[in-house]
Design a protein around this motif. Sequence first.
Motif, PDB file in Angstrom:
ATOM      1  N   SER A 443       0.815  -1.205  -0.058  1.00 55.29           N
ATOM      2  CA  SER A 443       0.079   0.285  -0.054  1.00 55.29           C
ATOM      3  C   SER A 443       0.843   1.270   0.070  1.00 55.29           C
ATOM      4  N   TRP A 444       2.200   1.131   0.378  1.00 53.33           N
ATOM      5  CA  TRP A 444       3.046   2.282   0.307  1.00 53.33           C
ATOM      6  C   TRP A 444       3.768   2.447  -0.898  1.00 53.33           C
ATOM      7  N   SER A 445       3.766   1.518  -1.614  1.00 53.87           N
ATOM      8  CA  SER A 445       4.824   1.325  -2.892  1.00 53.87           C
ATOM      9  C   SER A 445       4.192   1.059  -4.093  1.00 53.87           C
ATOM     10  N   LYS A 446       2.940   0.384  -4.271  1.00 52.82           N
ATOM     11  CA  LYS A 446       2.343  -0.447  -5.314  1.00 52.82           C
ATOM     12  C   LYS A 446       1.834   0.563  -6.133  1.00 52.82           C
ATOM     13  N   THR A 460      -2.466   5.338  -9.166  1.00 53.21           N
ATOM     14  CA  THR A 460      -2.760   5.777  -7.675  1.00 53.21           C
ATOM     15  C   THR A 460      -1.674   4.669  -6.996  1.00 53.21           C
ATOM     16  N   ILE A 461      -1.070   5.419  -5.783  1.00 53.28           N
ATOM     17  CA  ILE A 461      -0.477   4.896  -4.820  1.00 53.28           C
ATOM     18  C   ILE A 461      -1.310   5.068  -3.207  1.00 53.28           C
ATOM     19  N   TYR A 462      -1.638   4.212  -2.645  1.00 51.66           N
ATOM     20  CA  TYR A 462      -2.651   4.324  -1.683  1.00 51.66           C
ATOM     21  C   TYR A 462      -1.963   5.034  -0.449  1.00 51.66           C
ATOM     22  N   LYS A 463      -0.789   5.090  -0.209  1.00 53.80           N
ATOM     23  CA  LYS A 463      -0.038   5.574   1.036  1.00 53.80           C
ATOM     24  C   LYS A 463       1.088   6.408   0.669  1.00 53.80           C
ATOM     25  N   SER A 464       1.266   7.503   0.744  1.00 55.05           N
ATOM     26  CA  SER A 464       2.631   8.239   0.438  1.00 55.05           C
ATOM     27  C   SER A 464       2.808   9.435   1.379  1.00 55.05           C
ATOM     28  N   CYS A 465       4.111   9.479   1.591  1.00 57.89           N
ATOM     29  CA  CYS A 465       4.656  10.515   2.357  1.00 57.89           C
ATOM     30  C   CYS A 465       5.335  11.906   1.572  1.00 57.89           C
ATOM     31  N   ASP A 466       5.463  11.513   0.505  1.00 61.56           N
ATOM     32  CA  ASP A 466       6.033  12.496  -0.493  1.00 61.56           C
ATOM     33  C   ASP A 466       5.442  13.895  -0.140  1.00 61.56           C
ATOM     34  N   GLN A 468       4.947  15.662   2.290  1.00 60.16           N
ATOM     35  CA  GLN A 468       4.165  15.579   3.934  1.00 60.16           C
ATOM     36  C   GLN A 468       5.265  15.998   4.876  1.00 60.16           C
ATOM     37  N   ALA A 469       4.891  17.069   5.661  1.00 59.24           N
ATOM     38  CA  ALA A 469       5.708  17.631   6.744  1.00 59.24           C
ATOM     39  C   ALA A 469       5.917  16.530   8.037  1.00 59.24           C
ATOM     40  N   ASN A 470       6.636  16.760   8.767  1.00 57.75           N
ATOM     41  CA  ASN A 470       6.931  15.914   9.924  1.00 57.75           C
ATOM     42  C   ASN A 470       5.910  15.760  10.778  1.00 57.75           C
ATOM     43  N   GLY A 471       5.432  14.476  10.953  1.00 53.26           N
ATOM     44  CA  GLY A 471       4.009  14.356  11.730  1.00 53.26           C
ATOM     45  C   GLY A 471       2.873  14.550  11.076  1.00 53.26           C
ATOM     46  N   ALA A 472       2.785  14.774   9.911  1.00 52.02           N
ATOM     47  CA  ALA A 472       1.684  14.797   9.000  1.00 52.02           C
ATOM     48  C   ALA A 472       0.979  13.533   8.487  1.00 52.02           C
ATOM     49  N   ALA A 473      -0.047  13.428   8.338  1.00 50.80           N
ATOM     50  CA  ALA A 473      -0.821  12.019   8.067  1.00 50.80           C
ATOM     51  C   ALA A 473      -0.236  11.658   6.500  1.00 50.80           C
ATOM     52  N   ALA A 474      -0.061  10.455   6.113  1.00 47.77           N
ATOM     53  CA  ALA A 474       0.082   9.941   4.684  1.00 47.77           C
ATOM     54  C   ALA A 474      -1.092  10.226   4.095  1.00 47.77           C
ATOM     55  N   VAL A 475      -0.673  10.457   2.691  1.00 48.46           N
ATOM     56  CA  VAL A 475      -1.950  10.807   1.809  1.00 48.46           C
ATOM     57  C   VAL A 475      -1.983   9.751   0.692  1.00 48.46           C
ATOM     58  N   GLN A 476      -3.010   9.699   0.118  1.00 43.97           N
ATOM     59  CA  GLN A 476      -3.369   8.887  -1.284  1.00 43.97           C
ATOM     60  C   GLN A 476      -2.790   9.797  -2.380  1.00 43.97           C
ATOM     61  N   ALA A 477      -1.947   9.295  -3.250  1.00 49.66           N
ATOM     62  CA  ALA A 477      -1.554  10.137  -4.410  1.00 49.66           C
ATOM     63  C   ALA A 477      -1.980   9.496  -5.752  1.00 49.66           C
ATOM     64  N   SER A 483       3.833   4.284 -14.266  1.00 49.79           N
ATOM     65  CA  SER A 483       4.931   4.109 -13.150  1.00 49.79           C
ATOM     66  C   SER A 483       4.742   5.046 -12.045  1.00 49.79           C
ATOM     67  N   CYS A 484       3.947   5.927 -12.035  1.00 45.93           N
ATOM     68  CA  CYS A 484       3.690   6.894 -10.940  1.00 45.93           C
ATOM     69  C   CYS A 484       4.857   7.757 -10.592  1.00 45.93           C
ATOM     70  N   LYS A 485       5.079   8.458 -11.852  1.00 40.05           N
ATOM     71  CA  LYS A 485       6.178   9.231 -11.764  1.00 40.05           C
ATOM     72  C   LYS A 485       5.551  10.650 -11.766  1.00 40.05           C
ATOM     73  N   SER A 486       4.627  10.823 -12.697  1.00 38.18           N
ATOM     74  CA  SER A 486       4.108  12.459 -12.845  1.00 38.18           C
ATOM     75  C   SER A 486       2.723  12.477 -11.929  1.00 38.18           C
ATOM     76  N   LYS A 487       3.132  13.258 -10.802  1.00 38.37           N
ATOM     77  CA  LYS A 487       2.026  13.347  -9.895  1.00 38.37           C
ATOM     78  C   LYS A 487       0.908  14.218 -10.438  1.00 38.37           C
ATOM     79  N   ASN A 488      -0.351  13.946 -10.206  1.00 36.79           N
ATOM     80  CA  ASN A 488      -1.896  14.600 -10.438  1.00 36.79           C
ATOM     81  C   ASN A 488      -2.096  15.460  -9.284  1.00 36.79           C
ATOM     82  N   HIS A 489      -2.415  14.714  -8.113  1.00 41.45           N
ATOM     83  CA  HIS A 489      -2.685  15.308  -6.766  1.00 41.45           C
ATOM     84  C   HIS A 489      -2.693  14.377  -5.999  1.00 41.45           C
ATOM     85  N   THR A 490      -3.013  14.702  -4.782  1.00 46.68           N
ATOM     86  CA  THR A 490      -3.133  13.899  -3.508  1.00 46.68           C
ATOM     87  C   THR A 490      -4.519  14.262  -2.722  1.00 46.68           C
TER      88      THR A 490
END
Length: 726
Positions: A443-446, A460-466, A468-477, A483-490
Motif C-alpha cells: 500500500s506504500w509502494s504499489k 494511484t499509490i494508496y499511502k505516500s509521504c512525498d 508531507q511535513a513531519n508528523g503529518a498523515a500519509a496521503v493517497q497520491a 509508473s507513478c512518476k507524474s503526480k496529478n494530486h493527493t
Amino acid sequence: MTKMSSMMALTTVMLMVRAMGQKCLKPGEMSDHCEKGECRIAGTTRRRLARAFAKICHEGEYKNVWYTKTTKEAQCNATPAAASLIEKTLPADYNAYEWEMGMGADTAADRLAASSGQCFSMRRRRGMNMTTLESNKNTCKGVADGKPPVRVTYHGTASCDAANATSVKNFTEVKFTMINNRPAPCDCINMENFGKSECKSCNSKVENQCSTEASCNAARHGRCSWSGGSCSCKTGNYERKDVCVSGKLHNLLFQASSYDSCKKNPPVDGTYLKFPTTKHGQASKCQDKPGTDWDGLVNKGTKYASKTSYDCSGVADFGMPLEKFFNGSGCSGNVLHTKPSWRDLDCSCSSEDVESECRSCSGLECSTKDACTMAGGGLCAWNSASAAGSQCSCSSGLFESTENCWDGKPASMQYEGTNAASQCAAAGVPTFKRLKDVSKDESWSKCRQNWDTSEQGTHTIYKSCDGQANGAAAVQAFFNDASCKSKNHTTAHKKSSHDTCRCLLYSGCKAGTTFEKYSCAGTDAVTAVEYSDGLCKTATGVTRSLKSVTDAMNIGVCAAWPPVALKPDFDSSVVLQCPAKGKMVKYSSWKRSSDTMTPKCSPAGKEGSGELDSCYCKDEYMFNAIAKKTNVQISGDLTMQVSDVQAALVDKTFKKIVKSSVAESAGVSPTNIVDLKIAAARRLKAARSVAPRMLASGGIKATYLMVVPKTIESAVQKSMKATTAN
C-alpha cells in the motif's frame, strides 16, 4: 429427454456477478492480488499464502470449493471440477446472486428458500403485471460439474409446479468472469477463510448456511456450535449493526441473548446496549461528487450531484439508514430519491466479548458511558464528574498514530502526558517515534490503476509521504502515468479507527530506547542483538542473553499474551519455541475464550504461528515490568438486594450481571474485573433475639478485584466509594 433436461434446453439469460475473492487479470500474470498465477494475496504487511476457491455446481449441489495449496488459479479455472485438485467443499448459498439481479425474493422466508434451492417468489420488475403468479427455484440438478447454477422460473403457479405452470423458463443465474475469453470461476482467497462457511446467525431456521452440522461448526471465528440437531451461538452475544435511533446511526449489542430478541423490532427496552457509530466516518457525510445511481429493476439510472450514505435524518427509530441523492452540490436542493443503505435488519452472533467502536476515547463513538467503558481491553474509562464531552478518557493517557510521516518516510508516533490526545490529533511533536518497515506492505509502494472515476489520474499509490511535513498523515497520491512518476494530486488517506490517534493500553517503547532482534541461543534461551535505529540497520555491537523475549513466559511454556496483570482480557494463549541455536524464535497462538482468564494451548484450534523476525524496542515485551509500573489492583465489596438469594448464587448469568454492575460503578470495562466472588450477606436478627444468625432478606455480597491503570486509580476509588455509600 427428462423434464429437467428439457427445461435446461430453453432460452437462458446470462447475468454477471462480482467475484467473491481476488482475481488475477490474466492467468500467469501478476495483479494486485495474485503472483505469477499462484494464489498469493498481497496483504498489508506481507504476501499472505492463499488458496484457489470457486462457487460452482458439484455433484448436483451448489458448493463452496477450496483447492489444494499447489493449485494455481489458471489451473483451477481450466478444470474447476477436477477431483485431484479439490481439497474441501461445503454447501454454498444461492442468495448472494438474488441481490445482484435486483430481483430479490419477497420475504425473509422466500430469501431462505431461495438460498437453499427451494421454491420462492420474487419481486417483479416495475411495470410488470403484479397479478401474474410466478415462482422460482435455484438449482444445480442436471448441471454439469464446474458450471454455474441455474434458476427455473414457473409462470402461472406459486408452487414451482411444472405441471400447472402456464410456461416454464430457465434462467442461468451466473455468468462467470471471463479471462482471455474463457470462463474463470476461481479466485484467490485468504487462508484464514479456508474451509469456513458463511453462517453468521448460528440459526438454521433463518440461514441456510447454518442448517448442517458441517457448515455450522465451520462458521468463521468459531462463533457457532452444533448440538442436538441445531446450530447455536457460543457466546450468546448478538449484534445488529447500522440502525437508526433518535436520528443517529447506532450499533445494537445483545448480551447473553438470542437471535429472536436481536431481530425483534423494536427491541425490548433493557435487552440491548446502544453504541453510536459513524460507520468509519461515512455516516451522513456529504459525498459532494456527481454520479449515476443505477436501478436494476427498471434498468435505468438517476443522475445526481451529491449524496449521503447511512443517513438517519427523518428515519423512525430502529429503522434502516438511507442513501439520499440530491440534485444540488453540497447535498443541497431537492432529494431526487432515497434507498436503504443496506438490505435487511440482520442479526449476527458475535464471537467476541461485546465491544463498541470507541478507540480514541473521544468523539461520537465514545460519547456514551456504555460505548466508552465497552471500548475493549479496558482502553477507556468514564468519569461522570467530568464536564460533558470529556467524561470518556484514555485510561493510560497514551496515544498512537501509525500512518504518519517523518523525514518523508512512513512512521508511527506515540504521545504521552496530560495533552497527549490533543497533541496526537494536531500531529504535534511525539514523545516517541520510529520509522516503519513497509518493504512488505504494497500500500506504500504499489503503483495501481485508478478505478475511482471521481479522482483525476490514471494510477494511484494508496499511502505516500512525498511532500508531507513531519508528523503529518500519509496521503493517497494520484498520477498521470503507469509508473507513478507524474503526480496529478493527493487526497487524504482513508484511515480507520485503528491507525488514527487510538488509545494504547500500554507500550514498552519509550524515547531514547535502543532496538533489538532476537535469535535462539539454544532450545531454551535467546540472544538479543542491539541496534541504534528502529529499522535495525545499524548494530551497536552489544548483545545480551535472555531466558526469553519476555519476562512473562519462558520458552516452551503456555502463557497469556500479554499477561493478565497487564491486560486482563489478554489477546491470545501463546507458546514460544526455539528449534535450535541460530534459528528464529517461533510462536504458536490460540484464541482466548471470552469466558476464561486461563491460557489454553491445546494441540487443536491453533489460531496462528510464525517467527519473531521484526525489529523490536529493547523492553517492548517486558510485560511484567510494564504492568508493575503502569497498573494497580483495587479490591472491595458491594452489597445488593435480590428476590431469590439461593437462585442468584448458582446462576452464571447473574454473576455476569454483577460483574457488569461493578464495572459500571467503577466507570471501567467488565474486562478490568479479574476476580469476582458472590456470597449471601449475613446479619443478626433483632437485637433481643436468641435465634441463630439468619440470611438477610435478599442480601448478596460481591467481592471484587480489578486491575486498572494508575492514571485512573483515584477516579475509580472515588466512584466505588460513592457507590458503597449509596
